[in-house]
Design a protein around this motif. Sequence first.
Motif, mmCIF file in Angstrom:
data_model
loop_
_atom_site.group_PDB
_atom_site.id
_atom_site.type_symbol
_atom_site.label_atom_id
_atom_site.label_comp_id
_atom_site.label_asym_id
_atom_site.label_seq_id
_atom_site.Cartn_x
_atom_site.Cartn_y
_atom_site.Cartn_z
ATOM 1 N N PRO A 9 1.128 -1.122 -0.058
ATOM 2 C CA PRO A 9 -0.100 0.249 -0.298
ATOM 3 C C PRO A 9 0.684 0.777 0.024
ATOM 4 O O PRO A 9 -0.079 2.225 -0.748
ATOM 5 N N ILE A 10 2.014 1.042 0.551
ATOM 6 C CA ILE A 10 2.765 2.500 0.542
ATOM 7 C C ILE A 10 3.384 2.887 -1.378
ATOM 8 O O ILE A 10 3.287 3.651 -1.374
ATOM 9 N N GLU A 11 3.860 1.559 -1.653
ATOM 10 C CA GLU A 11 3.865 1.983 -3.157
ATOM 11 C C GLU A 11 3.153 2.481 -3.818
ATOM 12 O O GLU A 11 2.531 3.345 -4.619
ATOM 13 N N ASP A 12 1.755 1.507 -3.869
ATOM 14 C CA ASP A 12 0.989 2.238 -3.964
ATOM 15 C C ASP A 12 0.348 3.887 -4.146
ATOM 16 O O ASP A 12 0.406 3.823 -4.894
ATOM 17 N N ALA A 13 0.961 4.056 -2.451
ATOM 18 C CA ALA A 13 0.073 5.610 -2.968
ATOM 19 C C ALA A 13 1.449 7.045 -2.564
ATOM 20 O O ALA A 13 0.516 7.194 -3.428
ATOM 21 N N MET A 14 2.172 6.105 -2.714
ATOM 22 C CA MET A 14 3.355 7.033 -3.537
ATOM 23 C C MET A 14 3.307 7.182 -4.783
ATOM 24 O O MET A 14 3.997 8.559 -5.392
ATOM 25 N N MET A 16 1.023 7.189 -6.743
ATOM 26 C CA MET A 16 -0.914 7.586 -6.636
ATOM 27 C C MET A 16 0.285 9.386 -6.259
ATOM 28 O O MET A 16 -0.217 10.165 -7.478
ATOM 29 N N LEU A 17 0.384 9.886 -5.613
ATOM 30 C CA LEU A 17 1.046 11.579 -5.432
ATOM 31 C C LEU A 17 3.283 11.636 -5.677
ATOM 32 O O LEU A 17 3.230 12.962 -5.442
ATOM 33 N N SER A 18 3.195 10.902 -6.300
ATOM 34 C CA SER A 18 4.603 10.973 -6.741
ATOM 35 C C SER A 18 4.729 12.240 -8.466
ATOM 36 O O SER A 18 3.152 12.003 -8.473
ATOM 37 N N GLY A 19 5.539 13.279 -8.772
ATOM 38 C CA GLY A 19 5.324 14.482 -9.033
ATOM 39 C C GLY A 19 4.824 15.778 -8.574
ATOM 40 O O GLY A 19 4.255 15.302 -7.133
ATOM 41 N N THR A 23 0.192 16.346 -4.905
ATOM 42 C CA THR A 23 0.031 16.980 -3.420
ATOM 43 C C THR A 23 -0.164 18.976 -3.819
ATOM 44 O O THR A 23 -0.385 19.564 -2.649
ATOM 45 N N ILE A 91 0.120 14.927 4.263
ATOM 46 C CA ILE A 91 0.901 15.109 3.423
ATOM 47 C C ILE A 91 1.306 17.097 4.207
ATOM 48 O O ILE A 91 2.521 17.213 4.166
ATOM 49 N N MET B 14 8.039 15.774 -1.237
ATOM 50 C CA MET B 14 7.522 15.362 -2.183
ATOM 51 C C MET B 14 9.016 14.182 -3.325
ATOM 52 O O MET B 14 8.986 13.258 -3.973
ATOM 53 N N SER B 18 10.011 10.610 -4.091
ATOM 54 C CA SER B 18 9.458 10.351 -5.234
ATOM 55 C C SER B 18 9.928 9.082 -5.835
ATOM 56 O O SER B 18 10.957 8.676 -5.431
ATOM 57 N N GLY B 95 0.409 4.690 3.958
ATOM 58 C CA GLY B 95 0.215 3.198 3.784
ATOM 59 C C GLY B 95 -1.493 2.841 3.987
ATOM 60 O O GLY B 95 -1.645 2.391 3.824
ATOM 61 N N TRP B 98 -3.840 4.401 2.059
ATOM 62 C CA TRP B 98 -4.382 3.392 1.094
ATOM 63 C C TRP B 98 -5.050 2.458 1.716
ATOM 64 O O TRP B 98 -6.089 2.095 0.999
ATOM 65 N N GLU B 99 -5.426 1.891 2.736
ATOM 66 C CA GLU B 99 -5.565 0.635 3.181
ATOM 67 C C GLU B 99 -7.438 0.516 3.436
ATOM 68 O O GLU B 99 -7.608 0.687 3.122
#
Lengths: 115, 115
Positions: A9-14, A16-19, A23, A91, B14, B18, B95, B98-99
């Motif tokens: 879930p951390i990877e998925d959240a990051m 989505m938030l990357s770039g 934010t 955030i 971020m 990233s 994370g 997200w979950e």
Amino acid sequence: MKDLVSSCPIEDAMRMLSGRWPTLLLYYLQDGTKRFSDLRRDNPTVSHRMLSLELRKLEAAGIVTRTEHGDYPRHVDYALTAAGRQLVPLIDALGDWWEATAGERDGAVQKGEAA
Amino acid sequence: MKDLVSSCPIEDAMRMLSGRWPTLLLYYLQDGTKRFSDLRRDNPTVSHRMLSLELRKLEAAGIVTRTEHGDYPRHVDYALTAAGRQLVPLIDALGDWWEATAGERDGAVQKGEAA
């Protein structure tokens, strides 16, 4: 869409938030509903196409809702979902951590360079 | 290095986080010091060069320290700094969010698609 490669879930959240934009868009939407044109004004360096793509990404993740108004002149609103509003303080905490640790992080870097 | 374009701590944090690797490396380093070869074993899909670049980025941000041991066989250790350890629960919270919001985020997306 489920990602079969990753179930972290951390990877998925990051992801989505990357770039730069996710934010920033959260920040500009935290005070309430905005039109596409408002968001362009808030972020003058983003292109029409990029803003549209970034909003669609947040919409697909269930962070932002998009509402079309058929009245004249026709316009489109964006707002945070409940999940999006819950994300804002998390955030903010990252930004607070970045500021609060600036001195000690610089210190760690200089100590590393001296070693 | 100061970034003259941006002075937003959230954006800076971020930018540092990233991509796929920074949070994974935080995860693998949270239990203590690791050698470069341990981190490669933990992340078998990362190339030597990419892991090295990502670790250097975290080192430059003061999140990770790098220690060279001159004894034989010569090796290099990586560990989280105090600031890096403070970052771990903040990333965990992302994370968890997200979950915990998966159901309602999916619901918001479906509602949007139906509208």
